[in-house]
Write a protein that holds these residues in place. Structure first.
Motif, PDB file in Angstrom:
ATOM      1  N   VAL A   1       0.834  -1.205   0.000  1.00 31.85           N
ATOM      2  CA  VAL A   1       0.000   0.000   0.000  1.00 31.85           C
ATOM      3  C   VAL A   1       0.869   1.256   0.000  1.00 31.85           C
ATOM      4  CG1 VAL A   1      -1.613   1.379   1.384  1.00 31.85           C
ATOM      5  CG2 VAL A   1      -2.018  -1.074   1.060  1.00 31.85           C
ATOM      6  N   PHE A   2       1.913   1.256   0.840  1.00 28.38           N
ATOM      7  CA  PHE A   2       2.837   2.389   0.881  1.00 28.38           C
ATOM      8  C   PHE A   2       3.484   2.618  -0.481  1.00 28.38           C
ATOM      9  CE2 PHE A   2       7.525   1.905   0.853  1.00 28.38           C
ATOM     10  CZ  PHE A   2       7.881   3.243   0.718  1.00 28.38           C
ATOM     11  N   VAL A   3       3.930   1.542  -1.139  1.00 30.35           N
ATOM     12  CA  VAL A   3       4.575   1.684  -2.443  1.00 30.35           C
ATOM     13  C   VAL A   3       3.616   2.319  -3.442  1.00 30.35           C
ATOM     14  CG1 VAL A   3       5.512   0.401  -4.412  1.00 30.35           C
ATOM     15  CG2 VAL A   3       6.208  -0.203  -2.089  1.00 30.35           C
ATOM     16  N   LEU A   4       2.392   1.822  -3.485  1.00 29.75           N
ATOM     17  CA  LEU A   4       1.406   2.354  -4.428  1.00 29.75           C
ATOM     18  C   LEU A   4       1.053   3.802  -4.112  1.00 29.75           C
ATOM     19  CD1 LEU A   4      -0.948  -0.759  -4.691  1.00 29.75           C
ATOM     20  CD2 LEU A   4       0.723   0.029  -6.377  1.00 29.75           C
TER      21      LEU A   4
ATOM     22  N   GLU B   1      11.807  10.421   3.359  1.00 33.61           N
ATOM     23  CA  GLU B   1      10.766   9.525   3.855  1.00 33.61           C
ATOM     24  C   GLU B   1      10.627   8.291   2.962  1.00 33.61           C
ATOM     25  OE1 GLU B   1       8.028   8.295   6.702  1.00 33.61           O
ATOM     26  OE2 GLU B   1       9.507   9.912   6.704  1.00 33.61           O
ATOM     27  N   THR B   2      10.775   8.475   1.649  1.00 35.56           N
ATOM     28  CA  THR B   2      10.717   7.326   0.744  1.00 35.56           C
ATOM     29  C   THR B   2      11.851   6.358   1.043  1.00 35.56           C
ATOM     30  OG1 THR B   2       9.767   8.739  -0.992  1.00 35.56           O
ATOM     31  CG2 THR B   2      10.639   6.608  -1.667  1.00 35.56           C
ATOM     32  N   ALA B   3      13.065   6.884   1.196  1.00 30.88           N
ATOM     33  CA  ALA B   3      14.205   6.033   1.542  1.00 30.88           C
ATOM     34  C   ALA B   3      13.987   5.350   2.886  1.00 30.88           C
ATOM     35  CB  ALA B   3      15.485   6.871   1.560  1.00 30.88           C
ATOM     36  N   TRP B   4      13.450   6.085   3.846  1.00 29.45           N
ATOM     37  CA  TRP B   4      13.197   5.540   5.187  1.00 29.45           C
ATOM     38  C   TRP B   4      12.201   4.385   5.138  1.00 29.45           C
ATOM     39  CZ3 TRP B   4      14.662   5.047  10.007  1.00 29.45           C
ATOM     40  CH2 TRP B   4      13.733   4.716  10.981  1.00 29.45           C
ATOM     41  N   ARG B   5      11.114   4.570   4.384  1.00 30.43           N
ATOM     42  CA  ARG B   5      10.103   3.516   4.311  1.00 30.43           C
ATOM     43  C   ARG B   5      10.655   2.268   3.615  1.00 30.43           C
ATOM     44  NH1 ARG B   5       4.633   5.478   5.020  1.00 30.43           N
ATOM     45  NH2 ARG B   5       4.828   7.331   6.340  1.00 30.43           N
TER      46      ARG B   5
ATOM     47  N   PHE C   1      19.482   7.912  -2.689  1.00 26.05           N
ATOM     48  CA  PHE C   1      20.101   6.585  -2.682  1.00 26.05           C
ATOM     49  C   PHE C   1      21.078   6.447  -1.524  1.00 26.05           C
ATOM     50  CE2 PHE C   1      23.654   3.851  -4.307  1.00 26.05           C
ATOM     51  CZ  PHE C   1      23.006   2.649  -4.133  1.00 26.05           C
ATOM     52  N   TRP C   2      21.906   7.475  -1.302  1.00 25.72           N
ATOM     53  CA  TRP C   2      22.874   7.421  -0.204  1.00 25.72           C
ATOM     54  C   TRP C   2      22.171   7.426   1.146  1.00 25.72           C
ATOM     55  CZ3 TRP C   2      27.393   5.521  -0.642  1.00 25.72           C
ATOM     56  CH2 TRP C   2      28.116   5.657  -1.831  1.00 25.72           C
ATOM     57  N   VAL C   3      21.061   8.148   1.239  1.00 22.70           N
ATOM     58  CA  VAL C   3      20.260   8.122   2.470  1.00 22.70           C
ATOM     59  C   VAL C   3      19.750   6.709   2.716  1.00 22.70           C
ATOM     60  CG1 VAL C   3      18.126   8.903   3.540  1.00 22.70           C
ATOM     61  CG2 VAL C   3      19.636  10.554   2.443  1.00 22.70           C
ATOM     62  N   LEU C   4      19.263   6.062   1.648  1.00 23.17           N
ATOM     63  CA  LEU C   4      18.764   4.689   1.767  1.00 23.17           C
ATOM     64  C   LEU C   4      19.855   3.750   2.261  1.00 23.17           C
ATOM     65  CD1 LEU C   4      16.688   2.449   1.327  1.00 23.17           C
ATOM     66  CD2 LEU C   4      17.372   2.381  -1.083  1.00 23.17           C
ATOM     67  N   LEU C   5      21.041   3.853   1.698  1.00 21.72           N
ATOM     68  CA  LEU C   5      22.143   2.997   2.117  1.00 21.72           C
ATOM     69  C   LEU C   5      22.519   3.259   3.565  1.00 21.72           C
ATOM     70  CD1 LEU C   5      24.535   2.982  -0.985  1.00 21.72           C
ATOM     71  CD2 LEU C   5      22.712   1.380  -0.381  1.00 21.72           C
ATOM     72  N   LEU C   6      22.515   4.537   3.962  1.00 25.24           N
ATOM     73  CA  LEU C   6      22.842   4.890   5.340  1.00 25.24           C
ATOM     74  C   LEU C   6      21.808   4.303   6.306  1.00 25.24           C
ATOM     75  CD1 LEU C   6      24.623   6.493   7.311  1.00 25.24           C
ATOM     76  CD2 LEU C   6      23.131   8.464   6.915  1.00 25.24           C
TER      77      LEU C   6
END
Length: 325
Positions: free
Chosen positions: A20-23, A240-244, A318-323
């Motif tokens: 649901v979050f992805v959509l 927030e997208t990276a966090w989720r 992307f770097w936020v996601l990796l972190l």
């Protein structure tokens, strides 16, 4: 229902909520842009942050005490306490609405009290169901509430072009569905609150407030609010997208903890400590099983996922996601 079945249903529910979050994110980031969508993320952060002040650990205390007290009595007392706190928070929202609107860069502050109320009373119903060992229905209700938010928000946007308000109305409608269904399933009726019940709740709520509520708020939303304050709604969407996405690796742990806490509490009350020591090592191992594959997956396909699914072509995201992973 045994722990393994309840944990499996909770895990499947969380996978469904992740979808649901992805959509939701994929559709509305494309439709509204990063800045407008970020305004909704900040609105949600304010709802959950203010909700912490309304809750003050009462929800977790209800989950802990509900099998020891009358259901209608404890829920009426808890709801009355939350109403009082909600009134105080609502006055604060009205007084500082100009500052809150400036923070979100949208005129959304006056929608906060209704959203906080529905979210808090919906969560109270879920806490009550988990405290009564109705773990599977609670999991499915949360999934249903999130799905309601998605479909109603998309419908309002496409039919009436409400833009950010589509998300807000979808959010409140999702929690309204949860509230109505939990109250119906619990057969709840309002009666006069009692001081002794309130004392019982306050005997546990400070620990829950400091631990799960305050800790959860600091862990989940403080960074979002700080980014929104200094950088604005656009970067909030990226973060927030990276966090989720990074939350995928802890779905197993979250599912297990949601199921195990009510069981452990019940076993402790009944003096079955040996059951606790037997189960905990197993569930901890299961909870950690997804962590390493999730981290590797983030390194390999993280940037492609941000770009193809969410239309975010940002090396910073992307770097936020990796972190975060």
């Amino acid at each position: 229902m045994n722990i393994s079945t309840s944990a499996l249903v909770e895990f499947v529910s969380r996978i469904g909520r992740l979808l649901v979050f992805v959509l939701l994110f994929a559709f509305f980031i494309r439709e509204l842009g990063e800045s407008d969508f970020g305004a909704f993320v900040l609105f949600e952060a304010l709802v959950l942050g203010a909700g912490m002040l309304v809750d003050i650990g009462i929800g977790s205390a209800v989950q802990k005490r509900i099998q020891e007290l009358d259901l209608n009595q404890i829920l009426s007392t808890a709801a009355g306490t939350k109403l009082l706190m909600l009134a105080i928070v609502s006055i604060g929202v009205i007084l500082f609405r100009t500052d809150l609107n400036a923070f979100m860069q949208q005129d959304l502050a006056l929608y906060l009290p209704a959203a906080i109320a529905l979210q808090q009373f919906g969560r109270l119903g879920l806490h009550a169901m988990r405290g009564l060992d109705k773990l599977v229905p609670a999991s499915l209700l949360q999934l249903g509430g999130d799905a309601t938010q998605l479909f109603s928000a998309v419908a309002l946007h496409l039919a009436l072009d409400f833009r950010v308000k589509s998300l807000i109305f979808g959010f409140t409608l999702g929690w309204l569905v949860i509230l109505v269904l939990t109250a119906t399933m619990l057969r709840f009726r309002v009666i006069r609150p009692r001081i002794d019940v309130l004392r019982s709740l306050f005997g546990f709520s400070p620990y829950a407030f400091v631990g799960s509520v305050l800790g959860g708020m600091v862990y989940n939303w403080t960074d979002t609010i700080v980014i929104g304050y200094f950088l604005g709604p656009g970067p909030v969407t990226l973060y927030e997208t990276a966090w989720r996405i990074s939350g995928v690796i802890v779905i197993g742990a979250q599912a297990v903890s949601t199921v195990v806490f009510p069981k452990v509490s019940l076993w402790f009350e009944k003096g079955r400590e040996e059951r606790i020591t037997t189960v905990l090592p197993v569930v901890i191992s299961v909870a950690l099983a997804l962590v390493f594959p999730g981290i590797v997956g983030g390194f390999v396909i993280g940037r492609q996922t941000l770009n193809l699914v969410f239309s975010i072509d940002s090396i910073a995201a992307f770097w936020v996601l990796l972190l975060l992973l």
